[in-house]
Design a protein around this motif. Sequence first.
Motif, PDB file in Angstrom:
ATOM      1  N   ILE A 214      -8.763   3.874  -7.013  1.00 31.37           N
ATOM      2  CA  ILE A 214      -7.933   3.850  -8.223  1.00 31.37           C
ATOM      3  C   ILE A 214      -6.883   2.750  -8.128  1.00 31.37           C
ATOM      4  N   ARG A 215      -6.276   2.616  -6.969  1.00 28.89           N
ATOM      5  CA  ARG A 215      -5.254   1.579  -6.785  1.00 28.89           C
ATOM      6  C   ARG A 215      -5.850   0.182  -6.955  1.00 28.89           C
ATOM      7  N   LEU A 230       0.361   0.699  -7.541  1.00 25.01           N
ATOM      8  CA  LEU A 230       0.398   1.962  -8.271  1.00 25.01           C
ATOM      9  C   LEU A 230       1.409   2.888  -7.622  1.00 25.01           C
ATOM     10  N   GLN A 231       2.292   3.512  -8.422  1.00 25.01           N
ATOM     11  CA  GLN A 231       3.365   4.327  -7.883  1.00 25.01           C
ATOM     12  C   GLN A 231       3.180   5.811  -8.131  1.00 25.01           C
ATOM     13  N   SER A 232       2.524   6.212  -9.202  1.00 26.56           N
ATOM     14  CA  SER A 232       2.387   7.643  -9.478  1.00 26.56           C
ATOM     15  C   SER A 232       1.200   7.898 -10.384  1.00 26.56           C
ATOM     16  N   LEU A 233       0.630   9.098 -10.237  1.00 27.32           N
ATOM     17  CA  LEU A 233      -0.421   9.623 -11.095  1.00 27.32           C
ATOM     18  C   LEU A 233      -0.074  11.072 -11.394  1.00 27.32           C
ATOM     19  N   THR A 239       1.292  15.998  -9.345  1.00 19.76           N
ATOM     20  CA  THR A 239       1.744  14.611  -9.430  1.00 19.76           C
ATOM     21  C   THR A 239       1.480  13.938  -8.093  1.00 19.76           C
ATOM     22  N   ILE A 240       0.949  12.726  -8.141  1.00 24.67           N
ATOM     23  CA  ILE A 240       0.679  11.958  -6.932  1.00 24.67           C
ATOM     24  C   ILE A 240       1.660  10.790  -6.887  1.00 24.67           C
ATOM     25  N   TRP A 241       2.501  10.773  -5.852  1.00 24.62           N
ATOM     26  CA  TRP A 241       3.426   9.669  -5.637  1.00 24.62           C
ATOM     27  C   TRP A 241       2.887   8.786  -4.528  1.00 24.62           C
ATOM     28  N   VAL A 249      -0.344   2.816   3.216  1.00 27.82           N
ATOM     29  CA  VAL A 249       0.064   3.440   1.961  1.00 27.82           C
ATOM     30  C   VAL A 249       0.329   4.917   2.226  1.00 27.82           C
ATOM     31  N   LEU A 250       1.463   5.408   1.730  1.00 28.87           N
ATOM     32  CA  LEU A 250       1.822   6.821   1.845  1.00 28.87           C
ATOM     33  C   LEU A 250       1.652   7.472   0.478  1.00 28.87           C
ATOM     34  N   ALA A 251       0.793   8.501   0.411  1.00 23.53           N
ATOM     35  CA  ALA A 251       0.529   9.202  -0.850  1.00 23.53           C
ATOM     36  C   ALA A 251       0.839  10.679  -0.665  1.00 23.53           C
ATOM     37  N   GLY A 252       1.583  11.238  -1.620  1.00 32.04           N
ATOM     38  CA  GLY A 252       1.941  12.653  -1.567  1.00 32.04           C
ATOM     39  C   GLY A 252       1.500  13.367  -2.832  1.00 32.04           C
ATOM     40  N   ILE A 253       0.828  14.513  -2.665  1.00 24.22           N
ATOM     41  CA  ILE A 253       0.408  15.341  -3.800  1.00 24.22           C
ATOM     42  C   ILE A 253       1.451  16.418  -3.998  1.00 24.22           C
ATOM     43  N   ILE A 254       2.089  16.436  -5.158  1.00 24.58           N
ATOM     44  CA  ILE A 254       3.254  17.280  -5.423  1.00 24.58           C
ATOM     45  C   ILE A 254       2.944  18.191  -6.589  1.00 24.58           C
TER      46      ILE A 254
END
Length: 426
Positions: A214-215, A230-233, A239-241, A249-254
């Motif tokens: 996606i990025r 890409l910063q958020s989805l 929400t994915i930051w 790359v650090l990705a967090g699912i919130i």
Amino acid sequence: MNDYSPKPRQKAKADGTSNGQIYRTNSLNQEPKSSDELATIRSLLLGLEPHQLKKLYERLDNPQVLPEDISRLLPEAVILRSKQDQQLAESMVTTVETAIQTSIKQDENVLSEAFFPIIGTATRKAVASFIDQMMQSLNQTLEHSLSLESFQWRLEAKRTGKSFAEIVLLRTLVYRVEQIFLIHKQTGLLLQHLVAKQVPIQDPDLVAAMLTAIRDFVQDSFSVKQQDGLQSLQFGELTIWIEEGTQAVLAGIIRGNPPQQLRLVFQAAIEKIHLKLGQEMHEFVGEIEVFQTSQPYLEECLTIQSKSASSKNYRYAWTFLSIVAIASSIWGFFVIREHLRWQNYLQKLSSQPGIVVINTKNHNGKHFIIGMRDPLAIDPNTLISQTDLNPQTVISNWQFYLSLDPQILTKRAEKLLQPPNCLTQS
């Protein structure tokens, strides 16, 4: 006139040696007069003491490696080899495991005493952490268990099959970071993955590949600058930051609505990881074991925040508790009064001649009594009215028998003989 013609050579002796050869042989075989003088000459020429020279000759004559030499070089050799690769550690695994097994067989107390300080501390920390989590969950459940919303949540928990505590967590949740991904930027491979408790997960490698795709799609399709990633989805409640570094790359699912302060936590984590593992990420070829040291920084991102219980919940709770207390007091009053009346009735029955109480019990608000009664004894039903018991609640079963009580015998004799009134009165 001088004669320069060569002189004839001397004839060799029968043993094949010439005079010159005999002279040189004699000069080499000639020994010094004193061995001390020879040792002195050797020490002067080589710059060594006689005993040092002797040790040197012994080492030359014995080419085997001595344990003393290995003991001096082994520590440095182990350190240098450990810095090169993991082969030394892998080769020592079997030896260490065998040594531990042998030590346990010989004396199991040695290792237990050695590990006792560590195990005790780790156990206390684990128990304290478990109790703290349990108390937080219990406090959160109690805060909302007596509110009006709690009844809706209980119905929802019953309908969905989830626990009441889980429903309370979801309905009072401000935000929760459920998963953290550390992805290599160049290859798109997953380096580390952490997940919160009681969170269902999919294949983390597949999720990391999808995020990378996606990025890359956004950057290629919309002419985005390389440094602007890409910063958020957002997908419903999730929400994915995404925070990008130079190498990872650090990705967090919130779940929920995260505050902007959480961005600072993500940025600090990716910066610390690059500071500590920047060289490893630059030389990454597929080995992810080295990136386990980044887990403490990733754990700082697994945060959660819930709504605090409002004051009206406590008002509803106190009202509900007051109603329960009053109802319990009223119910207890009637139960105790009924019990005292029943005990008074049993005492009156036991004191009557010709009546024997065998067994009694209470069930569903009914009083059951089993006993024996002489026909000349008083009717038990007449005693119920004296104790204010409800006759409909008393169920009795009396068996016939002949009592030997003096009063009953007198009544039986009077009934059979029927004496005149004057005799009975006297």
